[in-house]
Design an enzyme around this catalytic site. Sequence first.
Site, PDB file in Angstrom:
ATOM      1  CB  ILE A  47      -0.988   0.041   1.195  1.00  0.00           C
ATOM      2  CG1 ILE A  47      -0.275  -0.215   2.524  1.00  0.00           C
ATOM      3  CG2 ILE A  47      -2.153  -0.911   0.985  1.00  0.00           C
ATOM      4  CD1 ILE A  47      -1.203  -0.091   3.736  1.00  0.00           C
ATOM      5  N   GLY A  50       7.550   2.982   3.121  1.00  0.00           N
ATOM      6  CA  GLY A  50       7.893   3.654   4.378  1.00  0.00           C
ATOM      7  C   GLY A  50       9.370   3.963   4.393  1.00  0.00           C
ATOM      8  CD  GLU A  51      12.613   6.338   8.954  1.00  0.00           C
ATOM      9  OE1 GLU A  51      11.554   6.269   9.589  1.00  0.00           O
ATOM     10  OE2 GLU A  51      13.695   6.641   9.448  1.00  0.00           O
ATOM     11  CG  PHE A  52      13.135   1.609   8.409  1.00  0.00           C
ATOM     12  CD1 PHE A  52      14.484   1.869   8.602  1.00  0.00           C
ATOM     13  CD2 PHE A  52      12.212   2.235   9.229  1.00  0.00           C
ATOM     14  CE1 PHE A  52      14.900   2.730   9.609  1.00  0.00           C
ATOM     15  CE2 PHE A  52      12.623   3.089  10.243  1.00  0.00           C
ATOM     16  CZ  PHE A  52      13.969   3.340  10.436  1.00  0.00           C
ATOM     17  N   GLY A  53      11.205   0.433   4.236  1.00  0.00           N
ATOM     18  CA  GLY A  53      10.812  -0.580   3.257  1.00  0.00           C
ATOM     19  C   GLY A  53       9.334  -0.416   2.928  1.00  0.00           C
ATOM     20  CD  GLU A  54       7.838  -3.578  -1.206  1.00  0.00           C
ATOM     21  OE1 GLU A  54       7.757  -4.667  -0.592  1.00  0.00           O
ATOM     22  OE2 GLU A  54       8.122  -3.471  -2.401  1.00  0.00           O
ATOM     23  CB  VAL A  55       3.558   0.480   4.183  1.00  0.00           C
ATOM     24  CG1 VAL A  55       2.442   0.319   5.211  1.00  0.00           C
ATOM     25  CG2 VAL A  55       4.653   1.396   4.722  1.00  0.00           C
ATOM     26  CE  LYS A  73       5.032   2.397   9.535  1.00  0.00           C
ATOM     27  NZ  LYS A  73       5.611   3.519  10.259  1.00  0.00           N
ATOM     28  CG  ASP A 166       7.345  14.654  11.315  1.00  0.00           C
ATOM     29  OD1 ASP A 166       6.955  15.751  10.862  1.00  0.00           O
ATOM     30  OD2 ASP A 166       7.756  13.728  10.595  1.00  0.00           O
ATOM     31  NE  ARG A 170       4.989  15.139   6.914  1.00  0.00           N
ATOM     32  CZ  ARG A 170       4.889  16.412   7.238  1.00  0.00           C
ATOM     33  NH1 ARG A 170       3.937  17.136   6.720  1.00  0.00           N
ATOM     34  NH2 ARG A 170       5.747  16.986   8.076  1.00  0.00           N
ATOM     35  CG  ASN A 171       3.774  11.860  10.210  1.00  0.00           C
ATOM     36  OD1 ASN A 171       3.948  11.035   9.302  1.00  0.00           O
ATOM     37  ND2 ASN A 171       4.643  12.793  10.500  1.00  0.00           N
ATOM     38  CG  ASP A 184       5.852   8.660  11.088  1.00  0.00           C
ATOM     39  OD1 ASP A 184       6.946   8.285  11.527  1.00  0.00           O
ATOM     40  OD2 ASP A 184       5.641   8.879   9.896  1.00  0.00           O
TER      41      ASP A 184
HETATM   42  O1  ACK Z   1      -2.062   7.570   2.564  1.00  0.00           O
HETATM   43  P1  ACK Z   1      -1.819   6.129   2.666  1.00  0.00           P
HETATM   44  O2  ACK Z   1      -2.733   5.180   2.027  1.00  0.00           O
HETATM   45  O3  ACK Z   1      -1.627   5.737   4.210  1.00  0.00           O
HETATM   46  O4  ACK Z   1      -0.308   5.805   2.240  1.00  0.00           O
HETATM   47  C1  ACK Z   1       0.560   5.670   3.316  1.00  0.00           C
HETATM   48  C2  ACK Z   1       1.447   4.443   3.116  1.00  0.00           C
HETATM   49  O5  ACK Z   1       0.972   3.427   3.966  1.00  0.00           O
HETATM   50  C3  ACK Z   1       2.931   4.707   3.462  1.00  0.00           C
HETATM   51  O6  ACK Z   1       3.033   5.107   4.810  1.00  0.00           O
HETATM   52  C4  ACK Z   1      -0.246   3.819   4.546  1.00  0.00           C
HETATM   53  N1  ACK Z   1      -0.295   3.300   5.922  1.00  0.00           N
HETATM   54  C5  ACK Z   1       0.674   3.364   6.860  1.00  0.00           C
HETATM   55  N2  ACK Z   1       0.253   2.766   7.990  1.00  0.00           N
HETATM   56  C6  ACK Z   1      -1.000   2.302   7.755  1.00  0.00           C
HETATM   57  C7  ACK Z   1      -1.973   1.617   8.548  1.00  0.00           C
HETATM   58  N3  ACK Z   1      -1.721   1.276   9.801  1.00  0.00           N
HETATM   59  N4  ACK Z   1      -3.144   1.313   7.965  1.00  0.00           N
HETATM   60  C8  ACK Z   1      -3.400   1.668   6.695  1.00  0.00           C
HETATM   61  N5  ACK Z   1      -2.531   2.334   5.901  1.00  0.00           N
HETATM   62  C9  ACK Z   1      -1.346   2.642   6.432  1.00  0.00           C
HETATM   63  C10 ACK Z   1      -0.304   5.320   4.511  1.00  0.00           C
END
Ligand code: ACK
Length: 406
Positions: A47, A50-55, A73, A166, A170-171, A184
């Site tokens: 989806i 992230g900072e260290f790899g894919e989410v 993550k 931060d 966005r966080n 975050d």
């Molecule tokens: O805006 P988004 O869809 O929401 O795109 C970013 C992406 O991963 C990179 O950070 C999504 N994301 C991060 N943590 C979660 C979470 N716990 N549940 C759903 N989406 C997440 C974030």
Amino acid sequence: MLMLFILVSFPDARFYIDPHTYEDPCQAVHEFAREIEASRIKIEKIIGSGEFGEVCYGRMRLPGKRDIPVALKTLKAGYTEKQKRDFLAEASIMAQFDHPNVIRLEGVVTQSKPAMIITEYMENGSLDSFLRRHDGQFTIIQLVGLLRGIAAGMTYLSDLGYIHRDLAARNILVNSNLVCKVSDFGLSRVLEDDPDAAYTTSGGKIPIRWTAPEAIAYRKFSSSSDVWSYGVVMWEVTSYGERPYWNLTNRDVIKSVEEGYRLPAPMGCPGPLHTLMLDCWQKDRNERPRFCQIVTVLDKLIRNPENLKSMDTLCSLNSPSLMERAIPDFSSCNSVNEWLDTIKMGRYKDHFAAGGYQTLGHVISMNQGDIQRLGVTLMGHQKKIMTSVQLMRAQVLNKSVPSVHV
Ligand code: ACK
């Protein structure tokens, strides 16, 4: 000694433990977080990054339980020891939190590769993009509800002594019930990867537009500097994800804030909300409200929504300031279509044309009913258009803006 004093004086006080005080990050993480076997997790899609790899989005099934949706993550291959330490530090911090407005850690995978941090899944993703996707579609009460959740999460974190550093839309993550959760977490890492963070003259990396002046100038981060950032989040929410200070450069943002300029109320933002933002942006950090006081103010507004109808702070248009000049200057718009594009309501061009509104001269005499009759049904859009009509009228007549009651 200090700890003894705190424990005696505040027996219920709890403080989070900085995982960097542990020599071995794996030991720290297992003090707080549960280890999950990788076989319990099914990764379904990527989806984001992230900072260290894919989410990723996936499902987790624990023994004797139904499977649940989770966000994963991952730590990409080829990581350094420091990266691994920082990656796991976020999980160690998150594991110590337990609040409905703070993202919940389900567990970690450290015994197999890739290492993963598993959290609850937030269907609507991050708040900034969520708001941009739904521009103008919520009532003010819904927006205040989002803000109330964030302030409640921050009250909890600040009570534990955790400083976020931060805090920005966005966080914040949003779930399917529109509950906002602070996410975050980390320490020095926070700012390394944030695209909005820039290096200051003192060498630190800081998201300038969201950061209090004393934190930019001499790194004085505190819960009060988090409150400043919270004010910026309020502005992001009420403007549906607009970029704070628009296209000003970081240098100009620092300069104008130092000179006392503050972001104006977004179009359609009720006066009391802008007043609260201005409180969060007091130069003297001791003058800013605490998060628990912000929750109280927002609760009162939710209970008495009448108070949200006042647009009073918009009247400050009479005292020109740099920020106010950054409000679209409608004198540069030559047509109804151009004006609608400027206020991001271009989708209603056909409605205005069909209603016979061919010039801005026609538009500035419109009232709320006229806008409804054109077929603008969303309350947020009606309000945005009406506020802009009033601003335009004020710019033409060079007088203050009356209240909008939608
Ligand atoms: O805006 P988004 O869809 O929401 O795109 C970013 C992406 O991963 C990179 O950070 C999504 N994301 C991060 N943590 C979660 C979470 N716990 N549940 C759903 N989406 C997440 C974030």
